[in-house]
Scaffold this motif. Structure first.
Motif, PDB file in Angstrom:
ATOM      1  N   HIS A   1      46.320  29.611 -57.970  1.00  0.00           N
ATOM      2  CA  HIS A   1      47.510  28.774 -57.848  1.00  0.00           C
ATOM      3  C   HIS A   1      47.539  27.700 -58.918  1.00  0.00           C
ATOM      4  O   HIS A   1      46.504  27.224 -59.362  1.00  0.00           O
ATOM      5  CB  HIS A   1      47.551  28.104 -56.479  1.00  0.00           C
ATOM      6  N   ALA A   2      48.719  27.333 -59.294  1.00  0.00           N
ATOM      7  CA  ALA A   2      48.890  26.251 -60.258  1.00  0.00           C
ATOM      8  C   ALA A   2      49.904  25.273 -59.704  1.00  0.00           C
ATOM      9  O   ALA A   2      51.004  25.663 -59.338  1.00  0.00           O
ATOM     10  CB  ALA A   2      49.349  26.800 -61.609  1.00  0.00           C
ATOM     11  N   GLY A   3      49.540  24.016 -59.650  1.00  0.00           N
ATOM     12  CA  GLY A   3      50.476  23.025 -59.165  1.00  0.00           C
ATOM     13  C   GLY A   3      49.814  21.993 -58.283  1.00  0.00           C
ATOM     14  O   GLY A   3      48.597  21.968 -58.112  1.00  0.00           O
ATOM     15  N   LEU A   4      50.637  21.127 -57.718  1.00  0.00           N
ATOM     16  CA  LEU A   4      50.165  20.049 -56.861  1.00  0.00           C
ATOM     17  C   LEU A   4      50.657  20.257 -55.441  1.00  0.00           C
ATOM     18  O   LEU A   4      51.786  20.699 -55.234  1.00  0.00           O
ATOM     19  CB  LEU A   4      50.694  18.703 -57.361  1.00  0.00           C
ATOM     20  N   ARG A   5      49.834  19.912 -54.469  1.00  0.00           N
ATOM     21  CA  ARG A   5      50.240  19.846 -53.076  1.00  0.00           C
ATOM     22  C   ARG A   5      49.551  18.629 -52.470  1.00  0.00           C
ATOM     23  O   ARG A   5      48.331  18.508 -52.523  1.00  0.00           O
ATOM     24  CB  ARG A   5      49.820  21.097 -52.306  1.00  0.00           C
ATOM     25  N   PHE A   6      50.352  17.709 -51.922  1.00  0.00           N
ATOM     26  CA  PHE A   6      49.765  16.494 -51.376  1.00  0.00           C
ATOM     27  C   PHE A   6      50.679  15.926 -50.295  1.00  0.00           C
ATOM     28  O   PHE A   6      51.855  16.270 -50.209  1.00  0.00           O
ATOM     29  CB  PHE A   6      49.533  15.446 -52.474  1.00  0.00           C
TER      30      PHE A   6
ATOM     31  N   GLU B   1      49.462  10.383 -51.395  1.00  0.00           N
ATOM     32  CA  GLU B   1      48.047  10.479 -51.743  1.00  0.00           C
ATOM     33  C   GLU B   1      47.837  10.309 -53.244  1.00  0.00           C
ATOM     34  O   GLU B   1      46.835   9.735 -53.672  1.00  0.00           O
ATOM     35  CB  GLU B   1      47.483  11.825 -51.282  1.00  0.00           C
ATOM     36  N   MET B   2      48.779  10.801 -54.056  1.00  0.00           N
ATOM     37  CA  MET B   2      48.687  10.657 -55.502  1.00  0.00           C
ATOM     38  C   MET B   2      49.103   9.237 -55.880  1.00  0.00           C
ATOM     39  O   MET B   2      50.272   8.867 -55.784  1.00  0.00           O
ATOM     40  CB  MET B   2      49.561  11.697 -56.206  1.00  0.00           C
ATOM     41  N   ALA B   3      48.133   8.427 -56.309  1.00  0.00           N
ATOM     42  CA  ALA B   3      48.340   6.988 -56.464  1.00  0.00           C
ATOM     43  C   ALA B   3      49.264   6.626 -57.615  1.00  0.00           C
ATOM     44  O   ALA B   3      49.747   5.493 -57.689  1.00  0.00           O
ATOM     45  CB  ALA B   3      46.992   6.296 -56.645  1.00  0.00           C
ATOM     46  N   GLU B   4      49.534   7.567 -58.520  1.00  0.00           N
ATOM     47  CA  GLU B   4      50.422   7.297 -59.645  1.00  0.00           C
ATOM     48  C   GLU B   4      51.847   7.795 -59.395  1.00  0.00           C
ATOM     49  O   GLU B   4      52.691   7.732 -60.287  1.00  0.00           O
ATOM     50  CB  GLU B   4      49.860   7.942 -60.910  1.00  0.00           C
ATOM     51  N   ASP B   5      52.098   8.253 -58.186  1.00  0.00           N
ATOM     52  CA  ASP B   5      53.416   8.783 -57.850  1.00  0.00           C
ATOM     53  C   ASP B   5      54.207   7.769 -57.027  1.00  0.00           C
ATOM     54  O   ASP B   5      53.970   7.591 -55.833  1.00  0.00           O
ATOM     55  CB  ASP B   5      53.267  10.089 -57.065  1.00  0.00           C
ATOM     56  N   PHE B   6      55.170   7.094 -57.684  1.00  0.00           N
ATOM     57  CA  PHE B   6      56.038   6.139 -57.017  1.00  0.00           C
ATOM     58  C   PHE B   6      57.441   6.719 -56.817  1.00  0.00           C
ATOM     59  O   PHE B   6      58.404   5.985 -56.606  1.00  0.00           O
ATOM     60  CB  PHE B   6      56.099   4.838 -57.818  1.00  0.00           C
TER      61      PHE B   6
ATOM     62  N   PHE C   1      44.927  23.216 -57.889  1.00  0.00           N
ATOM     63  CA  PHE C   1      45.760  23.076 -56.703  1.00  0.00           C
ATOM     64  C   PHE C   1      45.055  22.105 -55.773  1.00  0.00           C
ATOM     65  O   PHE C   1      43.823  22.121 -55.675  1.00  0.00           O
ATOM     66  CB  PHE C   1      45.930  24.446 -56.036  1.00  0.00           C
ATOM     67  N   TYR C   2      45.808  21.240 -55.124  1.00  0.00           N
ATOM     68  CA  TYR C   2      45.266  20.257 -54.191  1.00  0.00           C
ATOM     69  C   TYR C   2      44.528  19.106 -54.867  1.00  0.00           C
ATOM     70  O   TYR C   2      44.527  18.000 -54.380  1.00  0.00           O
ATOM     71  CB  TYR C   2      44.269  20.892 -53.186  1.00  0.00           C
TER      72      TYR C   2
END
Length: 340
Positions: free
Chosen positions: A16-21, A72-77, A298-299
């Protein structure tokens, strides 16, 4: 996809490629800086997660103004929101808000909220060798879906699952389940991923994007058309609505399906065909682009994004600008009191 389980996901996660949070709930208010900017007390109630720059009006680089986020991703506002689900009593017609519960496999301490995905291509293919994934730009925003839709055929990627457990979702469906769900109703919103390369928004908040997929969300998609040639991450929301506490209050054999979205009013169907969601980009700097340039991750934040524990994320709050009853039984949902 027809059905989905986290157990199956774990078996194939390396490709898998990508983010899940996860993102805990930030606020539940009648605010919508994309569709009704500047309005305090918009048409209907929204469930909102993400950064604390969220307000009635949001312009410019949101990522530089936020000081905390429920993600959870601290740089995501960024901010992510959907309509709120309500239970409509089959006897007296009164309404009560359906609470949100944690999705499975999220970080410990996530409170309600949503699961957010940024997938580079799909769930099974790492296509970075063939096409560049371009991260969104400051000021970017979009919506998916439409509250007025009556036909499920138009709702590409907007799906429901009747949960047997938080792990086992069963088949996807285009509208609300018509039976009682043992673990709640699972709502999925897949956004389009092809951009015109010019506009950060459009009058309908959708025309600057194009959905090249035929129907399902996490499946291969054709190349972007020449009108919208830039492939961006596909953003997806997953929300688990705890409908279980209402299972004793209705009988599928004689009652109409009782769950509606927060814009249901007399004469206008509030069923699942009209589900919709809003997105407002707010990642700091090039953090999202760094993640999208990675493959086979992923994750884990793709090896470049800072994370925070959810006890820190849960301290992030915003002011309540619209003071009204959003809990308990009501004769009409917030904003619908004077609608005909």
């Amino acid at each position: 996809m027809k059905s989905f389980s986290l157990a199956a996901l774990a078996l194939v996660a390396p490709v898998h490629a990508g983010l899940r949070f996860g993102c805990s709930t930030l606020t539940i208010q009648r605010l919508d800086p994309v569709v009704e900017p500047g309005t305090v007390g918009t048409a209907h109630l929204h469930h909102i997660v993400g950064g604390n720059a969220f307000n009635a009006t949001m312009e410019g680089d949101v990522g530089e103004r936020g000081t905390c986020t429920t993600c959870e991703m601290a740089e995501d506002f960024s901010n992510y929101w959907t309509a709120v689900m309500y239970f409509k009593h089959p006897v007296n017609g009164s309404y009560i808000r359906v609470p949100v519960v944690n999705n499975a496999a999220l970080a410990r301490g996530t409170t309600g909220g949503m699961t957010v995905y940024y997938t580079q291509h799909d769930f099974n293919t790492d296509d970075l060798k063939n096409q560049k994934i371009t991260a969104f730009k400051p000021g970017f925003r979009m919506t998916v879906g439409n509250p007025t839709w009556k036909s499920g055929e138009k709702n590409i990627g907007l799906r429901y699952n009747c949960l047997t457990t938080l792990i086992n979702r069963g088949a996807e469906m285009a509208d609300f389940p018509t039976r009682k769900c043992a673990a709640g109703i699972f709502a999925v919103h897949h956004f389009p991923a092809c951009w015109d390369g010019k506009n950060l928004d459009s009058p309908d908040h959708q025309s600057h994007m194009y959905n090249s997929k035929v129907r399902e969300g996490f499946v291969n998609a054709p190349k972007c058309p020449s009108s919208h040639p830039v492939r961006m991450p596909q953003v997806t929301y997953e929300t688990v609505w705890d409908t279980t506490k209402f299972n004793s209050m209705w009988d599928p054999a004689k009652d109409k399906q009782p769950f509606v979205w927060s814009y249901e009013r007399p004469g206008v169907a509030g069923g699942g065909y009209g589900t919709h969601a809003d997105y407002l980009f707010g990642w700091q700097g090039d953090s999202l682009q760094r993640a999208m340039d990675k493959s086979e991750c992923f994750y884990d934040g793709c090896g470049s994004i800072k994370k925070q524990t959810m006890d820190v994320a849960n301290k992030c709050t915003v002011k309540t600008l619209v003071k009204e009853n959003i809990d308990g039984w009501v004769k009409a949902m917030p904003g619908m009191e004077n609608m005909v």
